[in-house]
Design a protein around this motif. Sequence first.
Motif, PDB file in Angstrom:
ATOM      1  N   ALA A  20      -5.231  -8.442  -5.869  1.00  0.00           N
ATOM      2  CA  ALA A  20      -4.195  -8.475  -6.663  1.00  0.00           C
ATOM      3  C   ALA A  20      -3.352  -7.217  -7.116  1.00  0.00           C
ATOM      4  N   ASP A  21      -4.236  -6.107  -7.268  1.00  0.00           N
ATOM      5  CA  ASP A  21      -3.653  -4.804  -7.621  1.00  0.00           C
ATOM      6  C   ASP A  21      -2.986  -4.217  -6.115  1.00  0.00           C
ATOM      7  N   GLU A  22      -3.846  -4.490  -5.075  1.00  0.00           N
ATOM      8  CA  GLU A  22      -3.327  -3.906  -3.965  1.00  0.00           C
ATOM      9  C   GLU A  22      -1.949  -4.580  -3.561  1.00  0.00           C
ATOM     10  N   LEU A  23      -1.913  -5.620  -3.496  1.00  0.00           N
ATOM     11  CA  LEU A  23      -0.673  -6.669  -3.308  1.00  0.00           C
ATOM     12  C   LEU A  23       0.465  -6.188  -4.082  1.00  0.00           C
ATOM     13  N   THR A  24       0.252  -5.683  -5.243  1.00  0.00           N
ATOM     14  CA  THR A  24       1.323  -5.444  -6.207  1.00  0.00           C
ATOM     15  C   THR A  24       2.050  -3.986  -5.695  1.00  0.00           C
ATOM     16  N   ARG A  25       1.090  -3.120  -5.136  1.00  0.00           N
ATOM     17  CA  ARG A  25       1.686  -2.038  -4.441  1.00  0.00           C
ATOM     18  C   ARG A  25       2.039  -1.806  -3.009  1.00  0.00           C
ATOM     19  N   THR A  26       2.076  -2.845  -2.404  1.00  0.00           N
ATOM     20  CA  THR A  26       2.759  -2.953  -1.134  1.00  0.00           C
ATOM     21  C   THR A  26       3.886  -4.051  -0.900  1.00  0.00           C
TER      22      THR A  26
END
Length: 388
Positions: A313-319
């Motif tokens: 979820a963290d990585e999807l928020t930043r891409t």
Amino acid sequence: MTGDVRYGNDMRVLIVGGGIAGLTLGALLEQRGFSPHIVEKTVDYGGLGYTLALWPAGSNILKGLGMYGGLLGNADQLRTYTLLSDRGKQLHSYHMSDLAADYGPTYLIWRPDLVDVLQRSVSDEALRMGTSVTAIEQGEGSASVTFTDGTTGTYDLVVGADGIHSRVRELVFGDVPLTYHGMTGWAFWVDPSLATPGEAIEHWGDGRFVGLYPTDDKLACFMAVTAPEGSPDPVDQRLDRIRECFGGMGGLVPDVLNEMDDPEEMWHDDFYDLQMDEWVRDRVVLIGDAGHAILPTAGVGASMAMESATVLADELTRTDSAYLEQGLEHYVARRRDRVDTVQKKSRQLGSVALVDNSLLASLRDQSVKFYSQTRMEKYYEDFLSSEI
């Protein structure tokens, strides 16, 4: 936004599997402005399952979702961990207070109760029950999915969170073999008065294992025995089989055997885990047991699944949809070493707890007697202190 690039609310994310990993991911994405679709193959979650240990890395995620109170209302804090021999002689008893003071408490919770807490953290419109996938076709920057009800959809990302027997993994990664570890087990409820609240008690036998785990106002029993893969477990013969396998054990086991009365209400499964070289293929990613199933002997599978969902979820928020490949690479890089380390430890602990040799079991018991409180804390500190 320009062209076909999507991010945030507009990124199309399908989560296949509404278990612990899938619901955690769905809740976190909704919290961050996404509108994920979650499909779960069961029509309702039902009541069969087993007790989980939820370590701070997992329970702290519930704090961020505003669901920590739901955990406390259904769980029992693990305060003491006691090991007994096959005959019921105490080998060692460890207190968990220092670890709790440093990192936060560990809770024991029935899996369906944890699923219920997580389900309440996602919107009703996000979750579609009684549905799974039959086909996934990947194109340029998207994945087309056919569902079991005949409908279709196109997504920027498909997340396989559908457990150790993942349909997503089968469709996209092919036949990935599971590793059987020579053990089969059962879980059921027993009289709560058999144990003290907050104390987990495990009997380590010769090729057999019995654990008692308090959760809220109930007491769960988990029994395991070494067995060939695929050994039959007919329900009408289950009680006799268990009594034969665990007869002669001491401690609380005779009381547990007397408590058994409804074989249909027992959860049963064989012990497998899964190690994969890759968790990502184009626009499909695996999380939780679908990509890194961990033996229950370590008691960290649920926490690890929630961790992986949080990192993703963290990585999807930043891409965004155009640079999703980089985000997925970061997800793998952040999780790979930690997952591999925990899987290795779970295998080691399983081989020790269910050693199927009387001489080795005797040597193990003697070693446990001298396995100090400090060494126990060090074992778990490596897991608790690592970044996710």
